[in-house]
Design a protein around this motif. Structure first.
Motif, short mmCIF file in Angstrom:
data_model
loop_
_atom_site.label_atom_id
_atom_site.label_comp_id
_atom_site.label_asym_id
_atom_site.label_seq_id
_atom_site.Cartn_x
_atom_site.Cartn_y
_atom_site.Cartn_z
N LEU A 8 0.82 -1.21 0.00
CA LEU A 8 0.00 0.00 0.00
C LEU A 8 0.86 1.26 0.00
CD1 LEU A 8 -2.85 -0.97 2.52
CD2 LEU A 8 -2.80 -1.23 0.03
N GLN A 9 1.96 1.22 0.72
CA GLN A 9 2.84 2.38 0.76
C GLN A 9 3.42 2.69 -0.62
OE1 GLN A 9 5.44 0.96 3.85
NE2 GLN A 9 4.28 1.96 5.49
N LEU A 10 3.84 1.67 -1.34
CA LEU A 10 4.34 1.87 -2.70
C LEU A 10 3.23 2.29 -3.64
CD1 LEU A 10 6.85 -1.11 -3.16
CD2 LEU A 10 7.40 1.33 -3.07
N ALA A 11 2.04 1.70 -3.47
CA ALA A 11 0.91 2.06 -4.34
C ALA A 11 0.58 3.54 -4.19
CB ALA A 11 -0.30 1.21 -3.99
N ARG A 12 0.74 4.09 -3.00
CA ARG A 12 0.42 5.51 -2.78
C ARG A 12 1.38 6.42 -3.53
NH1 ARG A 12 1.21 9.09 1.90
NH2 ARG A 12 2.06 7.34 3.08
N THR A 13 2.61 5.96 -3.76
CA THR A 13 3.58 6.80 -4.47
C THR A 13 3.29 6.86 -5.97
OG1 THR A 13 5.13 4.98 -4.91
CG2 THR A 13 5.34 6.13 -2.80
N ILE A 14 2.44 5.96 -6.49
CA ILE A 14 2.25 5.90 -7.95
C ILE A 14 1.21 6.91 -8.46
CG2 ILE A 14 1.63 4.38 -9.86
CD1 ILE A 14 2.90 2.07 -8.29
N PRO A 15 -0.03 7.03 -8.00
CA PRO A 15 -0.79 6.15 -7.10
C PRO A 15 -1.66 5.20 -7.91
CG PRO A 15 -1.94 8.21 -7.33
CD PRO A 15 -0.75 8.29 -8.26
N ILE A 16 -1.92 4.01 -7.33
CA ILE A 16 -2.84 3.05 -7.93
C ILE A 16 -3.63 2.37 -6.82
CG2 ILE A 16 -1.50 2.52 -10.02
CD1 ILE A 16 -0.47 0.04 -8.60
N SER A 17 -4.79 1.83 -7.16
CA SER A 17 -5.59 1.07 -6.21
C SER A 17 -5.04 -0.35 -6.09
CB SER A 17 -7.06 1.02 -6.65
OG SER A 17 -7.60 2.32 -6.75
N VAL A 18 -5.38 -1.02 -5.01
CA VAL A 18 -4.93 -2.39 -4.77
C VAL A 18 -6.14 -3.25 -4.44
CG1 VAL A 18 -3.59 -3.91 -3.26
CG2 VAL A 18 -2.65 -1.69 -3.96
N LEU A 19 -6.27 -4.37 -5.13
CA LEU A 19 -7.29 -5.35 -4.79
C LEU A 19 -6.61 -6.53 -4.13
CD1 LEU A 19 -10.48 -6.39 -6.55
CD2 LEU A 19 -8.97 -8.17 -5.74
N LEU A 20 -6.85 -6.68 -2.85
CA LEU A 20 -6.33 -7.83 -2.10
C LEU A 20 -7.36 -8.95 -2.16
CD1 LEU A 20 -4.18 -9.04 -0.15
CD2 LEU A 20 -5.61 -8.17 1.72
#
Length: 690
Positions: free
Chosen positions: A95-107
């Protein structure tokens, strides 16, 4: 750690599709499920990312890449100690890396099969509910799941995505697509409408964490929530937050991890300060009001319960087919059970040898007589299970792999698995309006002990009921069919005028009839005659048999030598009974372990079924209610003032309409034409009630 296993922003971005990256975690126990999960996503044009705990062989790594997945190391001490509860510490850097892009994450859990791309639906949810920060599922089990359309409907996928393609998804999706091709679809000729979110606050019995969509715009707050998840699963008790809502700092040890992480995550994080979102009551504020959560529609983001039990409801309202199937709510958690669920729905990727490798198969159809259908009751199940045993014996005798029959269920058998309390129809208090209808065809996990069946594989290899419908089965197998029909000793009984055959392929399947007529075999043939009559079928890849009720194995084997010979080739009676025992119970007031049908006298079962029939007739005004009961007292013939009659069936709820009239139409056995005095009817045995 090799560099290729590092988690990086570039890897996260490369594995994303339309602004979302699908992520799961796996250790050695579920690596095969993670591979299957990634393969199904690949069929939908979606890439994925898998966090791996433990050593990963080069060939397994290559297989992940073949199905469009990349891998990263998720081998921290918590993950190594408990792959379920420990994954939250590995998700946080994602999630921390996704925020730098930003993109959503489906777990997503690895024991989930994806059948449709959910991203257009998620975008439509954001358009309908702009305040939503995350989406999740629920464990709520009942009848009244949301049935209304989402305000903003996503653009429908073209039919070319569904009709005529491989359709690794369920038979439901395939059948619906074919129906649309023939002009029988919903409005606009599509696969149906997409459903609104479930009421978030009302679904709080237990939010299911098997699927979580973390929206990109809210990742900072979501990181804090996952940190609180980590702490909640690190101990068995105590609040993770102080009175000011701040994180309580405590060291988390691997040996303190919760055995079931969903429980503390719900109680200590999600449900703390739970309330409606003030501007959108479909959403719920979780984590002390920090975040707005939506609950995915359970008729489309399904568990085994909502996938199978509510299939008819989904079709009744015109909703689109499911997006995914989570192999839970299946009366057990073992690997064989979960794999069996996916195989039955053509959602499991087996190696090519599973579908051919020179094997010969036996496909058996079960039947029910007209009288059995008219009377109903558990005898319908017992008759079919007996035929399954005969099919198992015949498969072993002919050295063939058995394609398991489908078991006819529906409401007429008035029976259900013991732990499926949601199918209970009546109790001493009368009609149970919350009863969940039974599916017309029972999934395997309802009547088979799949782990025990796997243990019999050396003597009795089997395949799932949908096997011959799977497009991965070569045409060389499905086109090579010999047909056998067993007859009475005098050769009669082949017209099937008094039976209802249940096709092995199920609804919508092209019949596997051979070019020549069926071979007629007297069911009382001894071993030598049986082998002689079946000799002409040996070259056929599929031997399809019907009228197994006439087959008299093992009685008809003849000599003691023949019985000794076959005793080494087929499973014994005890093994067969164990495999097909399941957890069947009667359908009246019985909900707990003490009410297993196999432990009840048949006359008791008939008495309870008569109670259900008389209650249903009385409820609909079709006869006197013979069994007015009260807790602690015997049943008696009901007086007019004791009953509330509903003569207009349209006034019943949709669920009651599916089963109550069916019960009322079933014929009474002579032994059932009196009030039920059994403790299960009267309620005097309180331990047998919830």
């Amino acid at each position: 750690m090799p560099v290729r296993f590092a988690l990086t922003a570039s890897k996260l971005r490369a594995q994303s599709t339309n602004g979302t990256t699908f992520v799961t975690f796996a250790d050695g126990n579920v690596a095969s499920f993670a591979l299957n999960w990634a393969w199904l996503l690949q069929q939908l044009g979606l890439r994925s990312l898998v966090g791996i705990s433990g050593h990963l062989d080069r060939d397994v790594e290559a297989r992940f890449h073949e199905v469009g997945a990349d891998v990263f190391c998720a081998d921290g001490p918590l993950m190594a100690a408990n792959g379920q509860a420990g994954r939250w510490s590995e998700l946080l850097p994602v999630l921390q890396l996704a925020r730098t892009i930003p993109i959503s994450v489906l777990l997503s859990d690895a024991d989930i099969a994806w059948m449709r791309d959910p991203l257009p639906y998620f975008a439509a949810v954001r358009a309908s509910h702009p305040r939503v920060d995350l989406l999740m599922m629920t464990d709520r089990a009942f009848n009244n799941y949301v049935s209304t359309p989402l305000k903003v409907q996503p653009n429908p996928a073209p039919l070319s995505r569904w009709a005529g393609r491989r359709l690794w998804g369920s038979a439901e999706t395939a059948t619906r697509a074919k129906r649309v091709e023939r002009g029988g679809g919903g409005s606009g000729g599509d696969l149906g409408f997409e459903l609104e979110l479930e009421p978030g606050y009302d679904s709080a019995i237990s939010y299911n964490i098997g699927v979580i969509w973390f929206c990109a715009h809210a990742l900072e707050g979501l990181e804090g929530m996952v940190e609180r998840f980590m702490i909640s699963v690190g101990g068995e008790g105590g609040s993770v937050l102080d009175q000011n809502g701040k994180l309580r700092k405590k060291k988390v040890r691997a040996n303190q991890l919760a055995s079931w992480d969903q429980d503390p995550i719900n109680k200590e994080v999600l449900q703390k300060g739970l309330r409606h979102d003030p501007e959108d009551h479909r959403l719920v504020r979780v984590d002390r009001g920090r975040l707005a959560m939506g609950v995915l529609p359970m008729l489309q983001f399904t568990t085994s319960f909502t996938y199978y039990m509510h299939r008819k409801r989904r079709e009744m309202i015109g909703a689109a087919p499911p997006y995914c199937l989570h192999a839970i709510f299946a009366h057990g958690k073992d690997i064989d059970r979960k794999r069996g669920i996916f195989r039955e729905e053509r959602l499991w990727r087996d190696p090519p040898a599973y579908y051919d490798s020179g094997r010969r198969f036996l496909a058996a159809d079960t039947f029910l007589s007209k009288s059995q259908l008219a009377v109903g009751g558990f005898d319908m199940i017992s008759a079919q299970v007996f035929q399954v045993h005969q099919a198992m014996r015949l498969a072993a005798l002919t050295n063939r792999t058995l394609v398991l029959p489908r078991l006819k269920c529906g409401e007429r058998p008035m029976a259900y698995p013991c732990y499926a309390w949601y199918h209970r129809a009546f109790a001493y208090f009368g009609v149970n309006p919350d009863k969940v209808p039974m599916p017309e065809v029972c999934p395997m996990y309802y009547w088979l002990e799949l782990a025990k069946l796997a243990g019999l594989a050396p003597k009795l290899p089997t395949r799932e009921p949908s096997f011959l419908e799977n497009p991965r089965v070569p045409a060389a197998v499905t086109s090579s069919v010999a047909n056998v029909r067993f007859t009475r000793p005098d050769g009669s009984g082949v017209s099937n005028g008094d039976v209802v055959n249940l096709e092995v392929g199920g609804p919508g399947r092209k019949d596997l009839e051979g070019r020549n007529g069926p071979i007629l075999v007297p069911g009382a043939s001894d071993l030598s005659d049986l082998r002689r009559l079946l000799r002409g079928t040996e070259m056929a890849r599929v031997l399809r048999v019907r009228n197994l009720h006439y087959l008299q194995l093992p009685v008809a084997l003849g000599s003691a030598e023949a019985k000794t010979e076959v005793s080494t080739t087929w499973p014994n009676r005890r093994d067969l009974n164990e495999v097909t025992r399941g957890f069947w119970c009667t359908a009246c007031p019985i909900t707990r372990r003490g009410a297993v049908v196999h432990e009840l006298n048949k006359s008791v079962v008939h008495e309870l079924e008569g109670f259900c029939k008389s209650e249903a007739r009385g409820k609909l005004g079709r006869g006197p209610m013979r069994s007015c009961c009260s807790a602690g007292g015997a049943c008696h013939m009901c007086q007019p003032w004791e009953t509330k009659i509903t003569k207009n069936e349209s006034e019943l709820s949709w669920a009651l309409q599916l089963w109550l009239p069916t019960f009322a139409k079933l014929e009474m056995l002579h032994s059932q034409e009196k009030p039920c005095a059994h403790p299960f009817c009267t309620g005097t045995d309180r331990k047998r009630f919830p």
